[in-house]
Design a protein around this motif. Structure first.
Motif, mmCIF file in Angstrom:
data_model
loop_
_atom_site.group_PDB
_atom_site.id
_atom_site.type_symbol
_atom_site.label_atom_id
_atom_site.label_comp_id
_atom_site.label_asym_id
_atom_site.label_seq_id
_atom_site.Cartn_x
_atom_site.Cartn_y
_atom_site.Cartn_z
ATOM 1 N N ALA A 104 0.830 -1.205 0.000
ATOM 2 C CA ALA A 104 0.000 0.000 0.000
ATOM 3 C C ALA A 104 0.865 1.256 0.000
ATOM 4 C CB ALA A 104 -0.924 -0.011 1.223
ATOM 5 N N VAL A 105 1.933 1.238 0.799
ATOM 6 C CA VAL A 105 2.866 2.371 0.833
ATOM 7 C C VAL A 105 3.521 2.566 -0.527
ATOM 8 C CG1 VAL A 105 5.052 3.159 1.817
ATOM 9 C CG2 VAL A 105 3.285 2.234 3.305
ATOM 10 N N LEU A 106 3.869 1.458 -1.195
ATOM 11 C CA LEU A 106 4.466 1.551 -2.515
ATOM 12 C C LEU A 106 3.509 2.185 -3.512
ATOM 13 C CD1 LEU A 106 6.644 0.947 -4.614
ATOM 14 C CD2 LEU A 106 5.759 -1.392 -4.764
ATOM 15 N N GLY A 107 2.225 1.821 -3.416
ATOM 16 C CA GLY A 107 1.238 2.436 -4.299
ATOM 17 C C GLY A 107 1.177 3.943 -4.126
ATOM 18 N N LEU A 108 1.185 4.399 -2.869
ATOM 19 C CA LEU A 108 1.191 5.837 -2.597
ATOM 20 C C LEU A 108 2.472 6.493 -3.105
ATOM 21 C CD1 LEU A 108 -0.212 5.761 1.052
ATOM 22 C CD2 LEU A 108 -1.467 6.335 -1.038
ATOM 23 N N TYR A 109 3.570 5.766 -2.988
ATOM 24 C CA TYR A 109 4.875 6.268 -3.449
ATOM 25 C C TYR A 109 4.872 6.455 -4.962
ATOM 26 C CZ TYR A 109 10.009 6.172 -4.033
ATOM 27 O OH TYR A 109 11.315 6.452 -4.346
ATOM 28 N N LEU A 110 4.322 5.485 -5.679
ATOM 29 C CA LEU A 110 4.273 5.581 -7.141
ATOM 30 C C LEU A 110 3.414 6.758 -7.597
ATOM 31 C CD1 LEU A 110 3.888 1.797 -8.094
ATOM 32 C CD2 LEU A 110 5.926 3.232 -8.362
ATOM 33 N N MET A 111 2.378 7.053 -6.812
ATOM 34 C CA MET A 111 1.489 8.161 -7.165
ATOM 35 C C MET A 111 2.016 9.511 -6.693
ATOM 36 S SD MET A 111 -2.355 6.647 -6.539
ATOM 37 C CE MET A 111 -2.064 6.024 -4.879
ATOM 38 N N ASP A 112 3.153 9.512 -5.973
ATOM 39 C CA ASP A 112 3.709 10.730 -5.388
ATOM 40 C C ASP A 112 2.776 11.353 -4.366
ATOM 41 O OD1 ASP A 112 6.188 10.771 -6.696
ATOM 42 O OD2 ASP A 112 5.298 11.656 -8.490
ATOM 43 N N VAL A 113 1.948 10.514 -3.745
ATOM 44 C CA VAL A 113 1.049 10.989 -2.699
ATOM 45 C C VAL A 113 1.785 11.057 -1.365
ATOM 46 C CG1 VAL A 113 -1.030 10.441 -1.365
ATOM 47 C CG2 VAL A 113 -1.019 10.167 -3.857
ATOM 48 N N TRP A 114 2.612 10.045 -1.101
ATOM 49 C CA TRP A 114 3.395 10.003 0.131
ATOM 50 C C TRP A 114 4.737 9.368 -0.192
ATOM 51 C CZ3 TRP A 114 4.675 6.015 3.973
ATOM 52 C CH2 TRP A 114 5.199 6.567 5.158
ATOM 53 N N ARG A 115 5.820 10.048 0.148
ATOM 54 C CA ARG A 115 7.162 9.632 -0.241
ATOM 55 C C ARG A 115 7.920 8.990 0.921
ATOM 56 N NH1 ARG A 115 8.563 9.832 -5.413
ATOM 57 N NH2 ARG A 115 10.714 10.266 -4.792
ATOM 58 N N GLY A 116 7.206 8.237 1.746
ATOM 59 C CA GLY A 116 7.847 7.616 2.894
ATOM 60 C C GLY A 116 8.971 6.668 2.524
ATOM 61 N N LEU A 117 8.843 5.986 1.387
ATOM 62 C CA LEU A 117 9.888 5.052 0.979
ATOM 63 C C LEU A 117 11.200 5.756 0.650
ATOM 64 C CD1 LEU A 117 8.020 2.410 -1.225
ATOM 65 C CD2 LEU A 117 8.883 2.155 1.107
ATOM 66 N N ALA A 118 11.119 7.057 0.372
ATOM 67 C CA ALA A 118 12.349 7.802 0.089
ATOM 68 C C ALA A 118 13.286 7.787 1.298
ATOM 69 C CB ALA A 118 12.020 9.243 -0.307
ATOM 70 N N GLN A 119 12.721 7.659 2.502
ATOM 71 C CA GLN A 119 13.563 7.577 3.699
ATOM 72 C C GLN A 119 14.411 6.308 3.675
ATOM 73 O OE1 GLN A 119 13.722 10.065 5.855
ATOM 74 N NE2 GLN A 119 12.111 11.220 4.800
ATOM 75 N N LEU A 120 13.821 5.211 3.225
ATOM 76 C CA LEU A 120 14.571 3.963 3.101
ATOM 77 C C LEU A 120 15.675 4.096 2.061
ATOM 78 C CD1 LEU A 120 11.811 1.191 3.270
ATOM 79 C CD2 LEU A 120 13.521 1.756 4.995
ATOM 80 N N GLU A 121 15.377 4.813 0.978
ATOM 81 C CA GLU A 121 16.381 5.011 -0.056
ATOM 82 C C GLU A 121 17.574 5.789 0.482
ATOM 83 O OE1 GLU A 121 14.414 6.848 -3.329
ATOM 84 O OE2 GLU A 121 13.438 4.996 -3.986
ATOM 85 N N ARG A 122 17.299 6.765 1.335
ATOM 86 C CA ARG A 122 18.399 7.540 1.909
ATOM 87 C C ARG A 122 19.273 6.669 2.816
ATOM 88 N NH1 ARG A 122 15.003 12.129 1.148
ATOM 89 N NH2 ARG A 122 13.641 11.704 2.917
ATOM 90 N N LEU A 123 18.643 5.739 3.535
ATOM 91 C CA LEU A 123 19.429 4.814 4.353
ATOM 92 C C LEU A 123 20.287 3.910 3.469
ATOM 93 C CD1 LEU A 123 16.807 3.767 7.054
ATOM 94 C CD2 LEU A 123 18.780 5.276 7.365
ATOM 95 N N GLY A 124 19.704 3.477 2.348
ATOM 96 C CA GLY A 124 20.435 2.618 1.434
ATOM 97 C C GLY A 124 21.612 3.306 0.766
ATOM 98 N N GLN A 125 21.576 4.624 0.699
ATOM 99 C CA GLN A 125 22.685 5.359 0.087
ATOM 100 C C GLN A 125 23.996 5.107 0.821
ATOM 101 O OE1 GLN A 125 23.111 7.107 -2.568
ATOM 102 N NE2 GLN A 125 21.037 7.455 -3.328
ATOM 103 N N ARG A 126 23.931 4.839 2.120
ATOM 104 C CA ARG A 126 25.151 4.597 2.889
ATOM 105 C C ARG A 126 25.862 3.349 2.377
ATOM 106 N NH1 ARG A 126 22.929 5.611 9.105
ATOM 107 N NH2 ARG A 126 22.220 7.774 8.772
ATOM 108 N N ALA A 127 25.084 2.291 2.142
ATOM 109 C CA ALA A 127 25.685 1.066 1.615
ATOM 110 C C ALA A 127 26.129 1.252 0.172
ATOM 111 C CB ALA A 127 24.680 -0.083 1.712
ATOM 112 N N TRP A 128 25.346 2.009 -0.611
ATOM 113 C CA TRP A 128 25.679 2.205 -2.017
ATOM 114 C C TRP A 128 26.996 2.958 -2.191
ATOM 115 C CZ3 TRP A 128 25.305 0.404 -6.559
ATOM 116 C CH2 TRP A 128 25.578 1.186 -7.688
#
Length: 252
Positions: A104-128
């Motif tokens: 459900a969160v991913l669906g909102l993310y794809l619609m640009d309604v709620w970008r909560g998953l972007a926080q996970l991406e920022r955490l992943g940047q450390r490993a990247w």
């Protein structure tokens, strides 16, 4: 967990790949170019013949999907082992709820309604940041093995969509089922990413349209909400099971 429905995971990858058009479009186009002595994203001149370009596209996407499978196997194996030791059925139910909440969160993310998953991406940047320097060792991308290796590194690029599906793989019950979940997801993203590698900017422009993203996000959101409704009501019917990411054994 006793099993998992892979068809919905494939469709989530297919629909969610509109996100890849914006995030990975430049990388995909660059990987499809003829090899050059610089970082591939900066190359924008010479293209390969169509058949050669297709080979390059399949090579690096194969590496990318292999990385997804490795991550799914690792996550599913670790969680499955922990569940076997604990013997807690509650872990299955919690995993089912979390997996569908993330859909459900991913669906909102794809619609640009709620970008909560972007926080996970920022955490992943450390490993990247630790992985990214290895890409320079593969240049120029002048052989299939280098393309596969580059695709394998690319598979670890921080992506909220990948993380959301990886949670499903985590609670799938075993390393094999975790790898299967991520393979289904990766194959779902393949048509869009392969087409972007061959068609370039025109397809990226189409996939980037808000109407396309909203439509795709709504379907993914519906998958998540349907799974949550099934969990809340204890409903298990054949047609519902085929649309949810969890198999009947996920619920008590």
């Amino acid at each position: 967990m006793s099993g998992i429905s892979l068809a919905p995971v494939f469709l989530v990858g297919l629909l969610g790949s509109v996100h890849c058009a914006g995030m990975c479009g430049g990388i995909v186009s660059a990987f499809s170019l003829a090899p050059a002595r610089s970082f591939p994203v900066r190359v924008a001149t010479v293209r390969t013949a169509p058949t050669a370009a297709l080979g390059r596209v399949l090579a690096y996407n194969g590496g990318r999907i292999a990385s997804y499978c490795a991550a799914g196997a690792l996550a599913g194996g670790m969680a499955g082992g922990a569940r076997a030791l604990a013997g807690l059925a509650a872990i299955e139910t919690a995993g089912y709820w979390l997996a569908n909440i993330m859909l459900a969160v991913l669906g909102l993310y794809l619609m640009d309604v709620w970008r909560g998953l972007a926080q996970l991406e920022r955490l992943g940047q450390r490993a990247w940041r630790r992985i990214e320097p290895a890409t320079a060792l593969l240049l120029p991308l002048d052989s299939p093995s280098k393309l596969v290796a580059m695709g394998a590194l690319w598979g670890w690029l921080p992506c909220g969509m990948v993380y959301s599906v990886l949670l499903t793989a985590t609670f799938s019950g075993s390393a094999l089922s975790g790898a299967a979940v991520m393979a289904a997801f990766g194959l779902g993203t393949l048509p869009m990413l392969a087409a972007m590698g061959l068609a370039g900017a025109r397809l990226r422009a189409f996939a980037g349209r808000r109407a396309v993203r909203v439509a795709s996000g709504l379907v993914v959101l519906a998958y998540g909400l349907l799974g949550l409704a099934r969990a809340a009501n204890g409903v298990s019917h054949g047609w519902i099971d085929s649309l949810c990411v969890g198999a009947p054994g996920w619920l008590p």
